[in-house]
Design a protein around this motif. Structure first.
Motif, PDB file in Angstrom:
ATOM      1  N   ALA A 198      39.394 -37.850 -12.941  1.00 34.57           N
ATOM      2  CA  ALA A 198      38.788 -39.146 -13.488  1.00 34.57           C
ATOM      3  C   ALA A 198      37.353 -39.283 -13.140  1.00 34.57           C
ATOM      4  O   ALA A 198      36.529 -39.962 -13.767  1.00 34.57           O
ATOM      5  N   VAL A 199      36.953 -38.924 -11.846  1.00 35.21           N
ATOM      6  CA  VAL A 199      35.543 -38.871 -11.279  1.00 35.21           C
ATOM      7  C   VAL A 199      34.868 -38.351 -12.188  1.00 35.21           C
ATOM      8  O   VAL A 199      33.760 -38.714 -12.429  1.00 35.21           O
ATOM      9  N   ALA A 200      35.105 -37.018 -12.619  1.00 39.39           N
ATOM     10  CA  ALA A 200      34.234 -36.116 -13.379  1.00 39.39           C
ATOM     11  C   ALA A 200      34.048 -37.033 -14.761  1.00 39.39           C
ATOM     12  O   ALA A 200      32.903 -37.311 -15.434  1.00 39.39           O
ATOM     13  N   ASP A 201      35.112 -37.496 -15.313  1.00 41.64           N
ATOM     14  CA  ASP A 201      35.284 -38.358 -16.429  1.00 41.64           C
ATOM     15  C   ASP A 201      34.287 -39.528 -16.288  1.00 41.64           C
ATOM     16  O   ASP A 201      33.534 -40.057 -17.421  1.00 41.64           O
ATOM     17  N   LEU A 202      34.228 -40.219 -15.330  1.00 38.20           N
ATOM     18  CA  LEU A 202      33.567 -41.384 -15.156  1.00 38.20           C
ATOM     19  C   LEU A 202      32.005 -41.153 -14.914  1.00 38.20           C
ATOM     20  O   LEU A 202      31.352 -41.737 -15.816  1.00 38.20           O
ATOM     21  N   ILE A 203      31.744 -40.105 -14.362  1.00 37.97           N
ATOM     22  CA  ILE A 203      30.222 -39.742 -14.397  1.00 37.97           C
ATOM     23  C   ILE A 203      29.847 -39.262 -15.838  1.00 37.97           C
ATOM     24  O   ILE A 203      28.552 -39.492 -16.268  1.00 37.97           O
ATOM     25  N   ALA A 204      30.737 -38.688 -16.693  1.00 38.50           N
ATOM     26  CA  ALA A 204      30.235 -38.336 -18.003  1.00 38.50           C
ATOM     27  C   ALA A 204      30.549 -39.332 -18.931  1.00 38.50           C
ATOM     28  O   ALA A 204      29.945 -39.268 -20.449  1.00 38.50           O
ATOM     29  N   SER A 205      30.907 -40.519 -18.763  1.00 37.29           N
ATOM     30  CA  SER A 205      31.040 -41.577 -19.670  1.00 37.29           C
ATOM     31  C   SER A 205      29.915 -42.157 -20.236  1.00 37.29           C
ATOM     32  O   SER A 205      28.852 -42.500 -19.626  1.00 37.29           O
ATOM     33  N   ASP A 206      29.896 -42.270 -21.653  1.00 42.17           N
ATOM     34  CA  ASP A 206      28.483 -42.675 -22.200  1.00 42.17           C
ATOM     35  C   ASP A 206      28.997 -43.765 -23.088  1.00 42.17           C
ATOM     36  O   ASP A 206      27.856 -44.437 -23.691  1.00 42.17           O
ATOM     37  N   ASN A 207      29.883 -44.605 -23.047  1.00 45.03           N
ATOM     38  CA  ASN A 207      30.086 -45.743 -23.678  1.00 45.03           C
ATOM     39  C   ASN A 207      31.257 -46.499 -22.768  1.00 45.03           C
ATOM     40  O   ASN A 207      32.174 -46.168 -21.989  1.00 45.03           O
ATOM     41  N   GLU A 208      31.294 -47.922 -23.405  1.00 40.91           N
ATOM     42  CA  GLU A 208      32.268 -48.712 -22.445  1.00 40.91           C
ATOM     43  C   GLU A 208      33.770 -48.340 -22.409  1.00 40.91           C
ATOM     44  O   GLU A 208      34.347 -48.513 -21.552  1.00 40.91           O
ATOM     45  N   ALA A 209      34.298 -47.507 -23.617  1.00 39.81           N
ATOM     46  CA  ALA A 209      35.598 -47.280 -23.780  1.00 39.81           C
ATOM     47  C   ALA A 209      35.819 -46.316 -22.757  1.00 39.81           C
ATOM     48  O   ALA A 209      36.862 -46.322 -22.173  1.00 39.81           O
TER      49      ALA A 209
END
Length: 461
Positions: A133-144
């Motif tokens: 989830a750390v990698a997903d958080l870094i890659a997140s580009d929108n609120e959802a």
């Protein structure tokens, strides 16, 4: 896998900036940095308390490289679960490299991609799903996507899985105990309670598996193809949706000869719009290639926006046949039919259209009329109820695969209970289910799996 050495890497993006952070982690992290750090108050880093900040200079012998702020994390009280030092220096690329090279000469090793987070996992600071989830958080580009990654990093998903695994493990222990007393024909595991647990596990697994459809959309976005005949306003519609002049608009048919792509986020959901070449018979070689690409993009899209011009209001039967042809050709794709230039239609024509063609969206791309309604329709195609209710949503393909396999094993256990098969056969399926649960959280893992997961991380994290 080396875990007892000290690693270093740049924790901020490479290149020039106001401030950069160099992260050092490992058993000798504090000693290494203390040897090159000179406090403005002559403090010895080795004797300072954890979670403190210290201003001073990084020096290579008598040469001052930079004035820095050092953050100190002692013992296991750090992100990695081992002594860690973060050096905040000025953001010059030259300064960053000078500090890193100095630390390498003093005994550090350059960290590999994701190695700080891998150490955090191996040192028990987080489980494997939280690390991913750390990698997903870094890659997140929108609120959802940010919301889902934060929920998983805080343990929402792993807590749910761990609780189920623990309950199943308790029953598995009793089943295994029965095997030791098989000759006495005794039952230690309450079969009624076990049935309830198996039913509950199946319910949770199915819900998590079903959530992957939404999670995948949130993480990767929805590819949307805008298709139609030449000169119906596809490029104008794309520009209206994006609120910028992204595509060239011309009265000349066939202007768009290649696909144009851009992304729009609506209420936290990403939509990747693809403006395609108009579909028509043509002898133009370049335009023919563009039309061929249009059909390829339709195949790749999850959603098709079929745009028609207001003149089609005079041929409703032909329009309905064309809509049916598209539905039959692409039965698995969602289809929205949009009529452009509604401002040129009479009230009678509008009434006739809406009564004959269900869910028709009327817009004027040039005047930007009906665009917000279209966005609402797009969002309505995505089931965001789970997101709004803060339910656990799966976005990771590895988790999805393990959940599918775990469900298959649990269904075998259910069948065993229904058919009253022997405990030793049931125990095999229970062990397999526990294995797949453990794969998700990292209680069951191997070096190859970890290498594949953390290889996708950025250096410094």
């Amino acid at each position: 896998m080396i875990l007892n050495d000290t690693i270093v890497a740049l924790a901020t993006p490479s290149g020039a900036g106001a401030v950069a952070i160099v992260r050092v982690s490992g058993p000798d992290a504090i000693d290494v940095v203390a040897n090159v750090f000179e406090s403005i108050k002559n403090k010895d880093l080795r004797k300072q308390k954890t979670h403190t900040l210290h201003l001073g200079y990084i020096k290579d012998g008598d040469k001052i490289i930079d004035q820095v702020l050092v953050s100190l994390f002692k013992g296991t009280n750090s992100y990695t679960g081992e002594p860690t030092v973060e050096i905040s220096c000025h953001g010059s690329a030259f300064i960053q490299q000078q500090i890193i090279q100095l630390l390498l000469r003093k005994g550090c090793r350059m960290a590999t991609a994701g190695e700080f987070t891998m150490r955090s996992f191996l040192n028990g600071k987080m489980d494997l799903s939280q690390a991913e989830a750390v990698a997903d958080l870094i890659a997140s580009d929108n609120e959802a996507s940010h919301q889902i990654a934060m929920q998983q990093m805080r343990g929402g998903f792993s807590n749910e899985i761990s609780k189920l695994r623990e309950e199943l493990l308790n029953f598995a222990s009793l089943i295994e105990l029965e095997l030791d007393f098989s000759e006495e024909d005794v039952e230690f595991a309450d079969r009624t309670a076990f049935r309830d647990l198996v039913s509950r596990i199946q319910f949770v697994l199915k819900r998590l598996i079903d959530s992957f459809a939404v999670g995948n959309v949130i993480k990767n976005g929805i590819p949307v193809a805008i298709v139609g005949e030449p000169n119906v306003g596809k490029s104008t519609l794309l520009n209206a949706l994006l609120n910028e002049e992204r595509a060239i608009v011309s009265a000349i048919a066939g202007t768009t000869r290649d696909t144009i792509e851009d992304e729009l986020v609506i209420d936290g959901i990403g939509f990747r719009f693809i403006d395609t070449a108009g579909i028509r018979e043509t002898k133009d070689v370049v335009e023919s290639i563009g039309i061929q690409k249009t059909f390829e993009k339709i195949e790749q899209a999850q959603l098709v926006l079929f745009l028609v011009e207001n003149s089609r209001a005079k041929d409703l039967e032909g329009l309905k046949r064309e809509i049916e042809e598209i539905k039959n050709k692409y039965p698995l794709k969602a289809l929205l039919v949009i009529m452009n230039k509604m401002d040129l239609l009479s009230e009678t024509e509008i009434s006739n259209l809406t009564s004959n063609i269900s869910n028709l969206i009327l817009i004027s791309a040039k005047q930007k009329v009906g665009i917000e309604e279209l966005k609402g329709q797009l969002l309505g195609l995505v089931n965001t109820g789970a997101l709004r209710n803060n339910e656990t949503i799966i976005t990771n393909t590895r988790h999805y695969d393990s959940l599918i396999k775990a469900l298959e094993e649990i269904q075998k256990v259910q069948y065993g209970l229904d058919m009253n098969i022997s405990a030793d056969l049931m125990a095999i399926d229970i062990r397999q289910a526990l294995f797949f649960f453990g794969e998700i959280t990292g209680q069951v893992t191997n070096d190859e799996l970890l290498g594949n997961i953390f290889a996708n991380f950025c250096i410094g994290k």
